[in-house]
Design a protein around this motif. Structure first.
Motif, PDB file in Angstrom:
ATOM      1  N   GLY A  16      -5.966  -4.178  -0.290  1.00  0.00           N
ATOM      2  CA  GLY A  16      -4.839  -4.265  -1.201  1.00  0.00           C
ATOM      3  C   GLY A  16      -3.651  -5.027  -0.654  1.00  0.00           C
ATOM      4  O   GLY A  16      -2.514  -4.802  -1.073  1.00  0.00           O
ATOM      5  N   ARG A  17      -3.926  -5.932   0.248  1.00  0.00           N
ATOM      6  CA  ARG A  17      -2.835  -6.701   0.837  1.00  0.00           C
ATOM      7  C   ARG A  17      -3.293  -8.125   1.138  1.00  0.00           C
ATOM      8  O   ARG A  17      -4.472  -8.459   1.038  1.00  0.00           O
ATOM      9  CB  ARG A  17      -2.331  -6.036   2.122  1.00  0.00           C
ATOM     10  CG  ARG A  17      -3.371  -6.006   3.208  1.00  0.00           C
ATOM     11  CD  ARG A  17      -2.912  -5.298   4.437  1.00  0.00           C
ATOM     12  NE  ARG A  17      -3.894  -5.540   5.489  1.00  0.00           N
ATOM     13  CZ  ARG A  17      -3.765  -5.199   6.737  1.00  0.00           C
ATOM     14  NH1 ARG A  17      -2.680  -4.565   7.128  1.00  0.00           N
ATOM     15  NH2 ARG A  17      -4.699  -5.464   7.619  1.00  0.00           N
TER      16      ARG A  17
ATOM     17  N   SER B 195       6.820  -8.061  -2.492  1.00  0.00           N
ATOM     18  CA  SER B 195       6.241  -6.788  -2.049  1.00  0.00           C
ATOM     19  C   SER B 195       5.764  -6.912  -0.594  1.00  0.00           C
ATOM     20  O   SER B 195       4.576  -6.843  -0.291  1.00  0.00           O
ATOM     21  CB  SER B 195       5.089  -6.389  -2.974  1.00  0.00           C
ATOM     22  OG  SER B 195       4.683  -5.082  -2.683  1.00  0.00           O
TER      23      SER B 195
ATOM     24  N   ARG C 194       1.688  -6.755  -0.201  1.00  0.00           N
ATOM     25  CA  ARG C 194       0.757  -6.082  -1.095  1.00  0.00           C
ATOM     26  C   ARG C 194       0.155  -7.109  -2.058  1.00  0.00           C
ATOM     27  O   ARG C 194       0.806  -8.067  -2.433  1.00  0.00           O
ATOM     28  CB  ARG C 194       1.468  -5.000  -1.892  1.00  0.00           C
ATOM     29  CG  ARG C 194       1.852  -3.800  -1.057  1.00  0.00           C
ATOM     30  CD  ARG C 194       2.672  -2.794  -1.879  1.00  0.00           C
ATOM     31  NE  ARG C 194       3.228  -1.790  -1.002  1.00  0.00           N
ATOM     32  CZ  ARG C 194       4.332  -1.935  -0.279  1.00  0.00           C
ATOM     33  NH1 ARG C 194       5.015  -3.059  -0.318  1.00  0.00           N
ATOM     34  NH2 ARG C 194       4.769  -0.967   0.505  1.00  0.00           N
ATOM     35  N   SER C 195      -1.091  -6.847  -2.457  1.00  0.00           N
ATOM     36  CA  SER C 195      -1.735  -7.631  -3.528  1.00  0.00           C
ATOM     37  C   SER C 195      -1.451  -6.942  -4.838  1.00  0.00           C
ATOM     38  O   SER C 195      -1.082  -5.764  -4.872  1.00  0.00           O
ATOM     39  CB  SER C 195      -3.243  -7.680  -3.307  1.00  0.00           C
ATOM     40  OG  SER C 195      -3.558  -8.303  -2.096  1.00  0.00           O
ATOM     41  N   ARG C 196      -1.674  -7.653  -5.926  1.00  0.00           N
ATOM     42  CA  ARG C 196      -1.491  -7.046  -7.256  1.00  0.00           C
ATOM     43  C   ARG C 196      -2.406  -5.834  -7.416  1.00  0.00           C
ATOM     44  O   ARG C 196      -3.567  -5.892  -7.021  1.00  0.00           O
ATOM     45  CB  ARG C 196      -1.796  -8.048  -8.352  1.00  0.00           C
ATOM     46  CG  ARG C 196      -0.701  -9.063  -8.485  1.00  0.00           C
ATOM     47  CD  ARG C 196      -0.698  -9.704  -9.869  1.00  0.00           C
ATOM     48  NE  ARG C 196       0.563 -10.397 -10.015  1.00  0.00           N
ATOM     49  CZ  ARG C 196       1.700  -9.840 -10.412  1.00  0.00           C
ATOM     50  NH1 ARG C 196       1.722  -8.578 -10.735  1.00  0.00           N
ATOM     51  NH2 ARG C 196       2.814 -10.530 -10.486  1.00  0.00           N
ATOM     52  N   PRO C 197      -1.855  -4.775  -7.966  1.00  0.00           N
ATOM     53  CA  PRO C 197      -2.675  -3.556  -8.170  1.00  0.00           C
ATOM     54  C   PRO C 197      -3.801  -3.798  -9.189  1.00  0.00           C
ATOM     55  O   PRO C 197      -3.754  -4.658  -9.987  1.00  0.00           O
ATOM     56  CB  PRO C 197      -1.691  -2.530  -8.680  1.00  0.00           C
ATOM     57  CG  PRO C 197      -0.355  -3.188  -8.811  1.00  0.00           C
ATOM     58  CD  PRO C 197      -0.493  -4.603  -8.372  1.00  0.00           C
TER      59      PRO C 197
ATOM     60  N   TYR D 125       3.781 -10.559  -5.547  1.00  0.00           N
ATOM     61  CA  TYR D 125       2.718 -10.076  -4.673  1.00  0.00           C
ATOM     62  C   TYR D 125       2.078 -11.255  -3.947  1.00  0.00           C
ATOM     63  O   TYR D 125       2.267 -12.415  -4.332  1.00  0.00           O
ATOM     64  CB  TYR D 125       1.660  -9.333  -5.496  1.00  0.00           C
ATOM     65  CG  TYR D 125       2.176  -8.069  -6.118  1.00  0.00           C
ATOM     66  CD1 TYR D 125       2.156  -6.865  -5.413  1.00  0.00           C
ATOM     67  CD2 TYR D 125       2.716  -8.073  -7.400  1.00  0.00           C
ATOM     68  CE1 TYR D 125       2.650  -5.699  -5.976  1.00  0.00           C
ATOM     69  CE2 TYR D 125       3.212  -6.904  -7.967  1.00  0.00           C
ATOM     70  CZ  TYR D 125       3.181  -5.725  -7.246  1.00  0.00           C
ATOM     71  OH  TYR D 125       3.676  -4.571  -7.797  1.00  0.00           O
TER      72      TYR D 125
END
Length: 156
Positions: free
Chosen positions: A125-126, A88, A153-156, A15
């Motif tokens: 989220g990115r 991602s 994407r960033s980590r959820p 990510y």
């Protein structure tokens, strides 16, 4: 191990927040064949010095050379197969500062690398990842440099 993860690992997804400024990645290598060079140019950049051996021999470069668009495509392929298949990536944002430094000739082996220049996370989220890519020939001489920006994407 580069940054905080194993390069080429299929065990997890990378990510935006896994990347850090200064992380450097090797992208592998690719050999450009004359047939591929001519076919690509015939479809996408049909200038005589890309597609006609005789005309190219008498031209400025003294022989066939790859289209710059083809060289960018090779860089993209190396990046995707070495990194992006595990990353991602949402989408590319832009290429900038594209520099064609030397002509790519049939039979050349091109090798790539990428250096992370910036990672900016947002509240959606990115992250916007900026990376400098370089393609060199078998003698280590730079052939192409460019900067890529992509959303990941960033980590959820």
């Amino acid at each position: 191990m580069i940054g905080r993860y194993e390069v080429g690992s299929r065990n997890g997804v990378v990510y935006a927040d896994d990347l850090a400024v200064g992380d450097r990645f090797e992208l592998g290598s690719y050999t450009v064949t004359e047939q591929e060079l001519v076919e690509f140019a015939g479809q996408w950049d049909p200038q005589s010095f890309h597609i006609d051996r005789e005309s190219a021999a008498g031209g400025y470069f003294g022989g066939l050379i790859a289209s710059g668009v083809h060289t960018i495509a090779i860089c993209q392929r190396l990046t995707v197969t070495s990194l992006y298949n595990d990353w991602s990536v949402i989408a590319g944002k832009c290429f900038r500062n594209v520099n064609f430094l030397r002509p790519v000739r049939p039979g050349e082996v091109l090798t790539g690398s990428m250096l992370i220049d910036n990672v900016v996370l947002d509240d959606r989220g990115r992250g916007l990842v900026t990376a400098a890519a370089e393609i060199v020939n078998g003698d280590g001489k730079p052939m192409l440099t460019m900067v890529t920006e992509m959303f990941m994407r960033s980590r959820p």
